[in-house]
Design an enzyme around this catalytic site. Structure first.
Site, PDB file in Angstrom:
ATOM      1  N   SER A  49      32.439  26.660  35.965  1.00 46.67           N
ATOM      2  CA  SER A  49      32.917  27.722  35.067  1.00 46.67           C
ATOM      3  C   SER A  49      33.837  27.103  34.020  1.00 46.67           C
ATOM      4  O   SER A  49      34.292  25.955  34.171  1.00 46.67           O
ATOM      5  CB  SER A  49      33.680  28.783  35.863  1.00 46.67           C
ATOM      6  OG  SER A  49      34.894  28.223  36.355  1.00 46.67           O
ATOM      7  N   ASP A  84      28.446  27.429  34.031  1.00 46.86           N
ATOM      8  CA  ASP A  84      28.337  28.816  34.507  1.00 46.86           C
ATOM      9  C   ASP A  84      29.078  29.738  33.530  1.00 46.86           C
ATOM     10  O   ASP A  84      30.237  29.487  33.193  1.00 46.86           O
ATOM     11  CB  ASP A  84      28.980  28.882  35.907  1.00 46.86           C
ATOM     12  CG  ASP A  84      28.716  30.201  36.611  1.00 46.86           C
ATOM     13  OD1 ASP A  84      27.711  30.855  36.293  1.00 46.86           O
ATOM     14  OD2 ASP A  84      29.517  30.544  37.507  1.00 46.86           O
ATOM     15  N   ASP A 106      26.494  33.326  28.410  1.00 44.72           N
ATOM     16  CA  ASP A 106      26.774  34.702  28.799  1.00 44.72           C
ATOM     17  C   ASP A 106      27.352  35.450  27.602  1.00 44.72           C
ATOM     18  O   ASP A 106      28.565  35.463  27.375  1.00 44.72           O
ATOM     19  CB  ASP A 106      27.738  34.736  29.984  1.00 44.72           C
ATOM     20  CG  ASP A 106      28.010  36.176  30.431  1.00 44.72           C
ATOM     21  OD1 ASP A 106      27.484  37.104  29.789  1.00 44.72           O
ATOM     22  OD2 ASP A 106      28.753  36.362  31.415  1.00 44.72           O
ATOM     23  N   GLU A 136      22.353  36.101  30.557  1.00 42.43           N
ATOM     24  CA  GLU A 136      22.612  37.357  31.294  1.00 42.43           C
ATOM     25  C   GLU A 136      22.404  38.571  30.398  1.00 42.43           C
ATOM     26  O   GLU A 136      22.761  38.563  29.218  1.00 42.43           O
ATOM     27  CB  GLU A 136      24.064  37.354  31.809  1.00 42.43           C
ATOM     28  CG  GLU A 136      24.463  38.639  32.527  1.00 42.43           C
ATOM     29  CD  GLU A 136      25.830  38.516  33.212  1.00 42.43           C
ATOM     30  OE1 GLU A 136      26.111  37.451  33.804  1.00 42.43           O
ATOM     31  OE2 GLU A 136      26.601  39.480  33.131  1.00 42.43           O
ATOM     32  N   HIS A 178      30.938  39.934  40.982  1.00 42.07           N
ATOM     33  CA  HIS A 178      31.613  38.695  41.349  1.00 42.07           C
ATOM     34  C   HIS A 178      32.778  39.003  42.282  1.00 42.07           C
ATOM     35  O   HIS A 178      33.437  40.029  42.128  1.00 42.07           O
ATOM     36  CB  HIS A 178      32.158  37.991  40.097  1.00 42.07           C
ATOM     37  CG  HIS A 178      31.085  37.474  39.189  1.00 42.07           C
ATOM     38  ND1 HIS A 178      31.003  37.802  37.860  1.00 42.07           N
ATOM     39  CD2 HIS A 178      30.054  36.621  39.414  1.00 42.07           C
ATOM     40  CE1 HIS A 178      29.976  37.192  37.307  1.00 42.07           C
ATOM     41  NE2 HIS A 178      29.373  36.467  38.229  1.00 42.07           N
ATOM     42  N   GLY A 207      27.055  36.824  41.840  1.00 42.01           N
ATOM     43  CA  GLY A 207      27.857  37.569  42.810  1.00 42.01           C
ATOM     44  C   GLY A 207      27.243  37.545  44.191  1.00 42.01           C
ATOM     45  O   GLY A 207      27.199  38.564  44.883  1.00 42.01           O
ATOM     46  N   GLY A 208      26.778  36.370  44.620  1.00 37.56           N
ATOM     47  CA  GLY A 208      26.098  36.251  45.916  1.00 37.56           C
ATOM     48  C   GLY A 208      26.999  36.463  47.115  1.00 37.56           C
ATOM     49  O   GLY A 208      26.530  36.852  48.192  1.00 37.56           O
ATOM     50  N   ASN A 228      23.922  32.662  43.055  1.00 32.95           N
ATOM     51  CA  ASN A 228      25.223  32.062  42.741  1.00 32.95           C
ATOM     52  C   ASN A 228      26.260  32.415  43.791  1.00 32.95           C
ATOM     53  O   ASN A 228      26.483  33.596  44.084  1.00 32.95           O
ATOM     54  CB  ASN A 228      25.714  32.579  41.389  1.00 32.95           C
ATOM     55  CG  ASN A 228      24.911  32.037  40.230  1.00 32.95           C
ATOM     56  OD1 ASN A 228      23.800  31.547  40.406  1.00 32.95           O
ATOM     57  ND2 ASN A 228      25.468  32.108  39.039  1.00 32.95           N
ATOM     58  N   ASN A 230      30.266  31.535  44.831  1.00 31.33           N
ATOM     59  CA  ASN A 230      31.547  30.917  44.496  1.00 31.33           C
ATOM     60  C   ASN A 230      32.603  31.318  45.526  1.00 31.33           C
ATOM     61  O   ASN A 230      33.062  30.504  46.325  1.00 31.33           O
ATOM     62  CB  ASN A 230      31.964  31.347  43.071  1.00 31.33           C
ATOM     63  CG  ASN A 230      33.229  30.657  42.616  1.00 31.33           C
ATOM     64  OD1 ASN A 230      33.644  29.665  43.203  1.00 31.33           O
ATOM     65  ND2 ASN A 230      33.846  31.166  41.566  1.00 31.33           N
TER      66      ASN A 230
HETATM   67  P1  13P Z   1      30.726  35.125  43.831  1.00 29.10           P
HETATM   68  O1  13P Z   1      32.087  34.588  43.541  1.00 29.10           O
HETATM   69  O2  13P Z   1      30.728  36.571  44.105  1.00 29.10           O
HETATM   70  O3  13P Z   1      30.024  34.336  44.897  1.00 29.10           O
HETATM   71  O4  13P Z   1      29.862  34.975  42.485  1.00 29.10           O
HETATM   72  C1  13P Z   1      29.589  33.706  41.984  1.00 29.10           C
HETATM   73  C2  13P Z   1      28.867  33.768  40.694  1.00 29.10           C
HETATM   74  O5  13P Z   1      28.113  34.673  40.431  1.00 29.10           O
HETATM   75  C3  13P Z   1      29.077  32.657  39.768  1.00 29.10           C
HETATM   76  O6  13P Z   1      28.418  32.837  38.559  1.00 29.10           O
END
Ligand code: 13P
Length: 290
Positions: A49, A84, A106, A136, A178, A207-208, A228, A230
């Site tokens: 990021s 990212d 983005d 996106e 996210h 936002g996995g 994704n 994080n």
């Molecule tokens: P999370 O922090 O919810 O896993 O999302 C990560 C993300 O989408 C990075 O682009």
């Protein structure tokens, strides 16, 4: 080898699995992810990021660090180093000029015509230099890099317009956020399937973290090929390090403190790779991409 994501995601699209995108924050994150993915013999995308870039020093430092780790640790899997949520053409250009072979533009905070215009500019610059582009449409909400945003779901028409810019992967916002969810995520699987059936591009789920595993697998069956992650790795690392510090208040060696989160991170990565079915990349006749 640092590569763009085209081949890995197109293979994933063809065979219905997902390649993990793990955000990196420092040397340890990159090292643990690379070691684990090498052990599993699966491709990986390392997401950086703009906040992580500032924290680590700059794109060149990150690219050299990842390249060094790949050589020193004898990593042979395909590794995609990916910007990212690049917020402008300029930041995408800066990453590509520093040797990133992949960027996400983005521009989803703008109206569609402006999003399309900026995305196209990035596609032209990136493709001329062998880099892949994710973009996106709609807006993934939640909190990332301490910035909060609301959710706007992408329409099929939005997705078609953005796909026409020549991007290599599409991130349609379809209800994921996210950071941590408050309650059950509400993903629009119907539209996901519709987008997959209409547009021949790998789809990305942002936002996995915190999406129940059965929903992740349903998303993969609806055409999601890049997921994704994080926050989830941050949380497991944080919990393990907190326990270590409580149990070992006199240990101050940063290698031991930071490293006390290694096992928890590696276990979580393995668990996610199983859910994403990434190991299918090795079991496909004639299309082994490793
Ligand atoms: P999370 O922090 O919810 O896993 O999302 C990560 C993300 O989408 C990075 O682009």
């Amino acid at each position: 080898m640092i590569v763009n994501f085209k081949e890995m995601l197109n293979n994933a699209r063809e065979h219905y699995y997902a390649v993990p995108h793990f955000n990196i924050n420092n040397l340890e994150w990159a090292k643990y992810i690379l070691q684990t993915m090498q052990e599993l013999h699966c491709p990986v995308i390392l997401g950086v990021s703009e906040g992580a870039k500032k924290y680590m020093g700059g794109f060149l430092t990150i690219r050299n660090m990842v390249e060094g780790l790949i050589k020193d640790l004898s990593i042979t899997i395909p590794v995609c180093l990916h910007l990212d949520h690049g917020s402008s053409f300029e930041v995408c250009k800066e990453a590509i000029d520093a040797g990133f072979l992949s960027v996400m533009i983005d521009a989803s905070r703008f109206e569609l015509p402006k999003n399309v215009e900026i995305t196209k500019q990035v596609v032209d610059y990136a493709h001329a230099r062998g880099a892949s582009v994710e973009a996106e449409v709609g807006h993934v909400g939640g909190t990332e890099d301490n910035i909060h945003g609301d959710v706007y779901q992408a329409t099929l028409e939005d997705c078609i317009a953005l796909a026409q810019t020549g991007i290599d992967a599409l991130a349609p916002a379809l209800g994921s956020v996210h950071g941590l969810y408050h309650g059950e995520p509400n993903l629009n699987f119907e539209r996901m399937q519709q987008i997959h059936d209409t547009i021949s591009l790998p789809l990305v789920l942002h936002g996995g973290t915190g999406i129940p595993y059965d929903m992740i697998q349903k998303a993969i069956s609806c055409g999601i090929n890049k997921i994704n992650i994080n926050t989830e790795l941050q949380v497991v690392w944080h919990d393990a390090v907190s326990d270590f510090v409580k149990e070992n208040p006199d240990v101050y060696d940063p290698r031991k403190v930071i490293g006390s989160g290694e096992k928890a991170m590696k276990n979580k990565i393995k668990e996610l790779v199983e859910v994403f079915k990434t190991e299918d990349c090795n079991n496909i006749d004639g299309s082994n991409i490793i």
